[in-house]
Design a protein around this motif. Structure first.
Motif, PDB file in Angstrom:
ATOM      1  N   ARG A 185     -10.519  43.594  48.083  1.00 56.28           N
ATOM      2  CA  ARG A 185      -9.934  43.216  49.379  1.00 56.28           C
ATOM      3  C   ARG A 185      -8.460  43.646  49.444  1.00 56.28           C
ATOM      4  NH1 ARG A 185     -11.271  38.295  49.387  1.00 56.28           N
ATOM      5  NH2 ARG A 185      -9.362  37.186  48.862  1.00 56.28           N
ATOM      6  N   TYR A 186      -7.732  43.373  48.387  1.00 53.57           N
ATOM      7  CA  TYR A 186      -6.307  43.743  48.386  1.00 53.57           C
ATOM      8  C   TYR A 186      -6.111  45.249  48.185  1.00 53.57           C
ATOM      9  CZ  TYR A 186      -5.581  38.724  48.150  1.00 53.57           C
ATOM     10  OH  TYR A 186      -5.596  37.378  48.427  1.00 53.57           O
ATOM     11  N   LEU A 187      -7.036  45.878  47.474  1.00 55.58           N
ATOM     12  CA  LEU A 187      -6.977  47.340  47.326  1.00 55.58           C
ATOM     13  C   LEU A 187      -7.152  48.021  48.677  1.00 55.58           C
ATOM     14  CD1 LEU A 187      -9.000  47.859  44.022  1.00 55.58           C
ATOM     15  CD2 LEU A 187      -6.647  48.609  44.424  1.00 55.58           C
ATOM     16  N   ASN A 188      -8.077  47.539  49.473  1.00 55.96           N
ATOM     17  CA  ASN A 188      -8.315  48.119  50.803  1.00 55.96           C
ATOM     18  C   ASN A 188      -7.089  47.961  51.705  1.00 55.96           C
ATOM     19  OD1 ASN A 188     -10.914  48.953  50.181  1.00 55.96           O
ATOM     20  ND2 ASN A 188     -11.856  47.008  50.823  1.00 55.96           N
ATOM     21  N   LYS A 189      -6.434  46.811  51.586  1.00 57.71           N
ATOM     22  CA  LYS A 189      -5.229  46.588  52.386  1.00 57.71           C
ATOM     23  C   LYS A 189      -4.125  47.575  51.987  1.00 57.71           C
ATOM     24  CE  LYS A 189      -5.955  41.645  53.338  1.00 57.71           C
ATOM     25  NZ  LYS A 189      -5.868  41.672  54.810  1.00 57.71           N
ATOM     26  N   THR A 190      -3.960  47.788  50.702  1.00 57.21           N
ATOM     27  CA  THR A 190      -2.908  48.722  50.245  1.00 57.21           C
ATOM     28  C   THR A 190      -3.281  50.165  50.579  1.00 57.21           C
ATOM     29  OG1 THR A 190      -3.908  48.808  48.032  1.00 57.21           O
ATOM     30  CG2 THR A 190      -2.132  47.229  48.348  1.00 57.21           C
ATOM     31  N   LEU A 191      -4.566  50.481  50.481  1.00 55.48           N
ATOM     32  CA  LEU A 191      -4.980  51.854  50.787  1.00 55.48           C
ATOM     33  C   LEU A 191      -4.682  52.206  52.230  1.00 55.48           C
ATOM     34  CD1 LEU A 191      -6.324  54.448  49.813  1.00 55.48           C
ATOM     35  CD2 LEU A 191      -8.548  53.470  50.452  1.00 55.48           C
ATOM     36  N   ARG A 192      -4.930  51.304  53.152  1.00 55.01           N
ATOM     37  CA  ARG A 192      -4.636  51.568  54.571  1.00 55.01           C
ATOM     38  C   ARG A 192      -3.143  51.852  54.770  1.00 55.01           C
ATOM     39  NH1 ARG A 192      -8.637  47.552  55.540  1.00 55.01           N
ATOM     40  NH2 ARG A 192      -7.068  45.901  55.693  1.00 55.01           N
ATOM     41  N   LEU A 193      -2.331  51.148  54.039  1.00 57.30           N
ATOM     42  CA  LEU A 193      -0.882  51.358  54.154  1.00 57.30           C
ATOM     43  C   LEU A 193      -0.473  52.689  53.529  1.00 57.30           C
ATOM     44  CD1 LEU A 193       0.319  47.752  53.219  1.00 57.30           C
ATOM     45  CD2 LEU A 193       0.464  48.820  55.465  1.00 57.30           C
ATOM     46  N   ILE A 194      -1.072  53.026  52.384  1.00 48.05           N
ATOM     47  CA  ILE A 194      -0.714  54.252  51.660  1.00 48.05           C
ATOM     48  C   ILE A 194      -1.157  55.503  52.418  1.00 48.05           C
ATOM     49  CG2 ILE A 194      -1.321  55.592  49.603  1.00 48.05           C
ATOM     50  CD1 ILE A 194      -1.301  52.907  48.071  1.00 48.05           C
ATOM     51  N   GLU A 195      -2.339  55.455  52.995  1.00 49.60           N
ATOM     52  CA  GLU A 195      -2.873  56.637  53.699  1.00 49.60           C
ATOM     53  C   GLU A 195      -1.981  57.070  54.855  1.00 49.60           C
ATOM     54  OE1 GLU A 195      -6.788  55.274  54.634  1.00 49.60           O
ATOM     55  OE2 GLU A 195      -7.696  56.252  52.881  1.00 49.60           O
ATOM     56  N   ALA A 196      -1.240  56.135  55.413  1.00 51.29           N
ATOM     57  CA  ALA A 196      -0.345  56.473  56.526  1.00 51.29           C
ATOM     58  C   ALA A 196       0.793  57.396  56.064  1.00 51.29           C
ATOM     59  CB  ALA A 196       0.233  55.194  57.129  1.00 51.29           C
ATOM     60  N   TYR A 197       1.169  57.300  54.784  1.00 51.73           N
ATOM     61  CA  TYR A 197       2.274  58.125  54.275  1.00 51.73           C
ATOM     62  C   TYR A 197       1.833  59.551  53.932  1.00 51.73           C
ATOM     63  CZ  TYR A 197       5.117  53.897  53.881  1.00 51.73           C
ATOM     64  OH  TYR A 197       5.824  52.761  54.157  1.00 51.73           O
ATOM     65  N   LYS A 198       0.545  59.707  53.585  1.00 58.99           N
ATOM     66  CA  LYS A 198       0.004  61.022  53.197  1.00 58.99           C
ATOM     67  C   LYS A 198       0.818  61.629  52.053  1.00 58.99           C
ATOM     68  CE  LYS A 198      -1.881  61.923  57.782  1.00 58.99           C
ATOM     69  NZ  LYS A 198      -1.893  62.820  58.968  1.00 58.99           N
ATOM     70  N   ASN A 199       1.149  60.776  51.093  1.00 57.81           N
ATOM     71  CA  ASN A 199       1.943  61.205  49.933  1.00 57.81           C
ATOM     72  C   ASN A 199       1.035  61.202  48.701  1.00 57.81           C
ATOM     73  OD1 ASN A 199       3.655  61.168  47.598  1.00 57.81           O
ATOM     74  ND2 ASN A 199       5.353  60.578  48.912  1.00 57.81           N
ATOM     75  N   PRO A 200       0.843  62.370  48.036  1.00 54.22           N
ATOM     76  CA  PRO A 200      -0.057  62.444  46.861  1.00 54.22           C
ATOM     77  C   PRO A 200       0.332  61.463  45.750  1.00 54.22           C
ATOM     78  CG  PRO A 200       0.616  64.633  47.549  1.00 54.22           C
ATOM     79  CD  PRO A 200       1.444  63.674  48.344  1.00 54.22           C
ATOM     80  N   TYR A 201       1.627  61.235  45.610  1.00 56.49           N
ATOM     81  CA  TYR A 201       2.079  60.325  44.555  1.00 56.49           C
ATOM     82  C   TYR A 201       1.554  58.917  44.816  1.00 56.49           C
ATOM     83  CZ  TYR A 201       5.092  57.558  41.532  1.00 56.49           C
ATOM     84  OH  TYR A 201       5.549  56.680  40.583  1.00 56.49           O
ATOM     85  N   TYR A 202       1.693  58.433  46.064  1.00 57.92           N
ATOM     86  CA  TYR A 202       1.218  57.092  46.408  1.00 57.92           C
ATOM     87  C   TYR A 202      -0.296  56.968  46.208  1.00 57.92           C
ATOM     88  CZ  TYR A 202       5.808  56.310  48.562  1.00 57.92           C
ATOM     89  OH  TYR A 202       7.155  56.170  48.801  1.00 57.92           O
ATOM     90  N   ILE A 203      -1.030  58.022  46.605  1.00 55.25           N
ATOM     91  CA  ILE A 203      -2.490  57.997  46.453  1.00 55.25           C
ATOM     92  C   ILE A 203      -2.864  57.965  44.974  1.00 55.25           C
ATOM     93  CG2 ILE A 203      -4.652  59.226  46.903  1.00 55.25           C
ATOM     94  CD1 ILE A 203      -3.374  58.149  49.429  1.00 55.25           C
ATOM     95  N   ALA A 204      -2.189  58.790  44.156  1.00 56.86           N
ATOM     96  CA  ALA A 204      -2.471  58.827  42.717  1.00 56.86           C
ATOM     97  C   ALA A 204      -2.147  57.474  42.075  1.00 56.86           C
ATOM     98  CB  ALA A 204      -1.649  59.932  42.055  1.00 56.86           C
TER      99      ALA A 204
END
Length: 479
Positions: A209-228
């Motif tokens: 549940r918390y991973l999904n919340k963070t993923l939605r926030l990270i995807e907005a940045y489109k930064n490979p570092y954040y995704i990794a």
């Protein structure tokens, strides 16, 4: 000559300061310059430049030390030195901010100062002191606002997480979320709290549940570092809770794939490979685990003493499990040497730390003794002054008492003398009166006896004279 040089140095220093930044025409007063430099610091993307702006702002804040902008400059400097890793300067900056705010009594900056202390004691691994300051920050935040209280609860949760107290950490992370919701903050503000909960939760459903919340926030940045980083954290969380092997491995491989787009030999890739090798070992895929570890150890940047000490026990198990006992034995010997060398390094560091603390303690003790000696000297001086005053006072009282006593004696003597003189005068008068009373009869007695002697032939005259003498004699005797 010396004074001239000093003036030249000061002049050049002043020119250097003024040359560091050109102020717009609208910025004229020190207060305006202070505000302008703070704004520049907040907009700066480089920590060194940010620190430079804050240092310049502080020069203009000396005449305005007790206002929010001046205190913001000192707070900003403290936070920037923390991000730059200048921890000694960081501590000095915190203490300066604390000292200045002691005159201003700003609740907000008292709250911020306690949170800075939390960061400092977290760095030097003194969690008890960090928690103590964090709880003080929470008490102050209750009088400030919901957002400040949420930040304070997050900070305490993170401090407990660093101390491996996950149950307490989760409690305060959830409290932080509760107050962030009350404050109606943007979801981006909650990112670090979601991330903290991913690290401390033990239930896969909660973690997802918390991973999904963070993923939605990270995807907005489109930064490979954040995704990794996200997939690294997810893989690490799955590994900790013993999630299914295939799921965990898929996440770790995805994290490694994203880390390939960042830079060579990056930490995220190394952490994911390490977790993947541990996962293969846990699943008894010893050959795969060994291959990953051997590749990792070829990386000279990653192959530090600490990392080797973490890897070798698993590698020893891998080699023993696949029947390579010689390699397992050799690694065990290497591990023993590494631990011994690390212990020596640790001992030297601890000794240096102890020596520094000891010298500091000795210096503090010396200062305390000097203060005590000064206080004792002052006390002795005061005692001497009071004693002298007391002696003078008692001496004066004694002198006055003795003087009065002598006066009393003198007056008594004079009184006695007067009385004695009066007695003598009365005695003299008394004796004079007696003498006068006796003298007359005696004169008559002696006179009549003389006459009797002269009239010796005349018997009648003799008898008459003798009778008169006898009468006067009786008067003397009777009186």
């Amino acid at each position: 000559m010396y004074i001239r040089r000093l003036f030249i140095i000061l002049f050049l220093f002043t020119l250097n300061i003024s040359a560091q930044i050109a102020f717009p025409d609208r910025v004229k007063t020190n207060k305006q310059k202070l505000i302008y430099l703070n704004q520049k610091a907040l907009k700066s993307q480089n920590n060194d430049s940010t620190l430079s702006y804050y240092n310049q702002a502080i020069r203009f804040s000396k005449q305005n030390t007790c206002d929010s902008v001046s205190l913001s400059s000192y707070y900003g400097k403290s936070l920037t030195t923390y991000h730059l890793g200048k921890y000694d300067t960081f501590l000095l900056s915190i203490k300066t901010l604390e000292r200045l705010n002691s005159n201003c009594n700003s609740l907000y900056f008292s709250y911020k100062t306690h949170l800075l202390y939390v960061d400092y004691y977290g760095i030097i691994s003194e969690p008890d002191k960090a928690i103590e300051h964090n709880k003080k920050a929470i008490e102050i935040a209750k009088n400030l606002g919901t957002l400040e209280l949420a930040d304070a609860y997050y900070s305490l949760g993170y401090t407990y997480f660093l101390s491996n107290l996950n149950k307490q950490a989760k409690t305060y992370f959830l409290l932080a979320l509760q107050y962030y919701d009350k404050a109606n903050v943007d979801e981006k503000v909650k990112y670090r709290t979601y991330s903290g909960l991913i690290n401390v939760c033990e239930d896969k459903e909660e973690i997802d549940r918390y991973l999904n919340k963070t993923l939605r926030l990270i995807e907005a940045y489109k930064n490979p570092y954040y995704i990794a980083y996200f997939y690294m954290q997810k893989g690490d969380a799955y590994f900790k809770i013993n999630a299914p092997y295939n799921e965990t491995k898929a996440v770790l491989l995805k994290a490694i794939s994203y880390s390939e787009h960042i830079d060579d030999n990056n930490q995220i890739k190394s952490v994911n490979l390490y977790n993947l090798a541990r996962l293969e070992n846990k699943e008894k895929n010893y050959t795969r685990s060994t291959k990953i570890f051997e590749d990792l150890l070829k990386d000279t940047v990653y192959a530090t003493v600490t990392n080797k000490i973490n890897i070798y026990p698993i590698l020893i198990d891998n080699y023993r499990s696949i029947g390579n006992y010689k390699k397992s034995f050799n690694l065990a010997e290497d591990l023993f040497v590494l631990k011994d060398s690390l212990q020596n390094i640790y001992s030297v560091e601890k000794f240096a730390e102890f020596d520094t603390k000891f010298k500091t303690a000795e210096k503090d003790k010396e200062i305390a003794q000097q203060k005590l000696q000064l206080a004792q000297e002052k006390s002795n001086r005061n005692k001497l002054i009071f004693s002298s005053l007391a002696v003078l006072l008692f001496g004066f009282i004694g002198f006055q008492w003795n003087n009065n006593r002598q006066k009393q004696k003198k007056l008594l003597a004079l009184s006695q003398l007067h009385k004695e003189q009066e007695v003598n005068e009365l005695r003299t008068k008394f004796l004079g009166n007696i003498a006068h009373e006796i003298r007359t009869p005696l004169t008559l007695i002696s006179g009549n006896l003389e006459l009797a002697k002269e009239h010796i032939e005349d018997k009648n005259k003799i008898l008459k004279n003798i009778d008169v003498a006898l009468i006067n004699s009786k008067k003397v005797v009777e009186d």
